[in-house]
Write a protein that holds these residues in place. Sequence first.
Motif, short mmCIF file in Angstrom:
data_model
loop_
_atom_site.label_atom_id
_atom_site.label_comp_id
_atom_site.label_asym_id
_atom_site.label_seq_id
_atom_site.Cartn_x
_atom_site.Cartn_y
_atom_site.Cartn_z
N THR A 157 17.59 21.47 21.24
CA THR A 157 17.85 22.10 22.53
C THR A 157 16.80 23.17 22.85
N VAL A 158 16.42 23.96 21.83
CA VAL A 158 15.48 25.06 22.02
C VAL A 158 14.09 24.62 21.58
N GLU A 159 13.12 24.76 22.47
CA GLU A 159 11.72 24.46 22.16
C GLU A 159 10.93 25.77 22.21
N CYS A 160 10.33 26.13 21.09
CA CYS A 160 9.54 27.35 21.03
C CYS A 160 8.07 27.06 21.30
N ASP A 161 7.28 28.12 21.45
CA ASP A 161 5.87 27.99 21.83
C ASP A 161 5.72 27.17 23.09
N ALA A 162 6.63 27.37 24.02
CA ALA A 162 6.63 26.63 25.30
C ALA A 162 6.62 27.66 26.43
N ARG A 163 5.43 28.14 26.75
CA ARG A 163 5.30 29.20 27.76
C ARG A 163 5.34 28.62 29.16
N VAL A 164 6.20 29.18 29.99
CA VAL A 164 6.33 28.76 31.39
C VAL A 164 5.40 29.60 32.25
N ALA A 196 2.45 26.20 30.41
CA ALA A 196 1.04 26.56 30.28
C ALA A 196 0.20 25.42 29.72
N ASP A 197 0.81 24.50 28.97
CA ASP A 197 0.06 23.39 28.39
C ASP A 197 -0.07 22.19 29.33
N GLY A 198 0.35 22.37 30.58
CA GLY A 198 0.20 21.32 31.57
C GLY A 198 1.42 20.44 31.76
N ARG A 199 2.40 20.55 30.88
CA ARG A 199 3.62 19.75 31.03
C ARG A 199 4.50 20.31 32.14
N ARG A 200 5.44 19.51 32.58
CA ARG A 200 6.42 19.96 33.56
C ARG A 200 7.78 19.43 33.17
N VAL A 201 8.80 20.19 33.53
CA VAL A 201 10.18 19.78 33.28
C VAL A 201 10.90 19.79 34.63
N ASP A 202 11.47 18.67 34.98
CA ASP A 202 12.26 18.57 36.21
C ASP A 202 13.73 18.66 35.85
N ALA A 203 14.45 19.49 36.56
CA ALA A 203 15.86 19.71 36.26
C ALA A 203 16.66 19.77 37.55
N ARG A 204 17.98 19.63 37.40
CA ARG A 204 18.86 19.86 38.55
C ARG A 204 18.98 21.34 38.84
N VAL A 205 18.93 22.14 37.78
CA VAL A 205 19.09 23.58 37.89
C VAL A 205 18.10 24.26 36.94
N VAL A 206 17.52 25.38 37.37
CA VAL A 206 16.68 26.21 36.50
C VAL A 206 17.31 27.59 36.38
N VAL A 207 17.43 28.06 35.16
CA VAL A 207 17.93 29.41 34.89
C VAL A 207 16.81 30.21 34.23
N VAL A 208 16.40 31.29 34.87
CA VAL A 208 15.39 32.17 34.30
C VAL A 208 16.11 33.26 33.51
N ALA A 209 15.92 33.23 32.19
CA ALA A 209 16.66 34.12 31.29
C ALA A 209 15.70 34.99 30.48
N THR A 210 14.58 35.35 31.08
CA THR A 210 13.62 36.21 30.41
C THR A 210 13.99 37.67 30.62
N GLU A 211 13.26 38.58 29.96
CA GLU A 211 13.46 40.00 30.23
C GLU A 211 13.04 40.29 31.67
N GLY A 212 13.47 41.45 32.19
CA GLY A 212 13.36 41.74 33.60
C GLY A 212 11.97 41.60 34.21
N PRO A 213 10.92 42.22 33.64
CA PRO A 213 9.60 42.11 34.26
C PRO A 213 9.10 40.67 34.33
N ALA A 214 9.35 39.87 33.30
CA ALA A 214 8.92 38.47 33.33
C ALA A 214 9.73 37.68 34.36
N ALA A 215 11.03 37.99 34.47
CA ALA A 215 11.85 37.31 35.47
C ALA A 215 11.36 37.64 36.87
N ALA A 216 10.94 38.89 37.09
CA ALA A 216 10.41 39.28 38.39
C ALA A 216 9.15 38.50 38.72
#
Length: 418
Positions: free
Chosen positions: A218-225, A236-256
Amino acid sequence: MTPTTDVCIVGAGLAGLACATVLTNRGVDVRVLEASDDAGGRVRTDAVDGFLLDRGYQVVLTQFPELHHLVDLEALGLGRYDAGAVVRVNGKFHRVRDPRRAPASVFATATAPIGTIADDVRLLRLIADVWRTTPTDLLKRPDTTTLESLRDRGFSEKMIDRFWRPLFAGIQLDPELEVSSRRFEVILAMLAEGAAAHPATGVQAIPRQMVAGLPEGTVECDARVERIDGTTVHLADGRRVDARVVVVATEGPAAAALTGIADPGSRGESCVYFAADTAPIPDKLIVLDGSREGPVNNLAVVSNVAPSLAPAGASLIAAVAPGPVVGTDAELLEGTRRQLRTWFGATVDGWTHLRTYRIRHAHPDQRPGFSPRRSVRLGDGVYVCGDHRDTASTQGALFSGRRTAGAVWSDLVGAPTP
């Protein structure tokens, strides 16, 4: 394009893992992308020369409700602090304890040069007030700064400077007591009812336990968005993930940066870890600098509380400087040794420096006007969660993740959260 997952969560900190846990338990297909090399976000632990060092001084407050919902606390092997503190004032250490839990200490606590007898009475009244009021009701009270709230309750400036300021400088990373009084009262209620503690293998045991409860992979590390385009996540590596829903759960400055929400601001912390042959104090109590003598606001012999965090026969000491991260690591180390030498003498020169952590964003900045339960729906299938949407705490991060999972579930299924 057909979505490759129901929900893509960006960030494997506590909020993201809580959201993933709730959704996978309801049968939703979830994928979590984490930019760093392991899950946990700001809740990480490093192994250094046989010691286990949390990245910045961190404790678990056992009364946080979400820990009981989402974590097996017993499995963490918690070592608990005693209720109270050692306060250094005028060159001496004074032990103050919660008289409800240590009645034999009433006289020593009352006569310590921390405040007045009237302050002691006010303290008991304040604890009784927050203890009998629900967190929900505490968060609805009129909001002001912590300092103004303490003054309104009649505490003397001596008590504020020698006790409240160093205590909540450490807890809220707020040396000037300018953070929301709502948040202050909620945290005080948790301290009054429960205990501060360290997991036996470090604070990262919490996210590791949560990851272990998720389906493998479920969790993939070293996967920078790098960016989000609707419900398409670009890595960042050029891949893309298509989803029905995206949840941004980073710390505040990164979420901004990813979503365009307002940056919640940052409160920083620096922590210097030392190894010593002998503990400088025997207590399971935090040491507070009531005189504001130097960079160190609070100190803990962590191994007194959780011996497993240090090798046998060694002591692990955390010296903490909350507030803006300034100067160099070398300057902080020298200032820390100089200050602690006045506390414990020349023995400090024999302590081994293990590591220094300088954390610019340890908490979001939650000043008066602070509103918990900020909206997590950003529209068009994008959601945001984290301690910047609730209270700046482990509780706030976990609750925000669970609350966001409820919103996602409701929107995907068209029914209220079970």
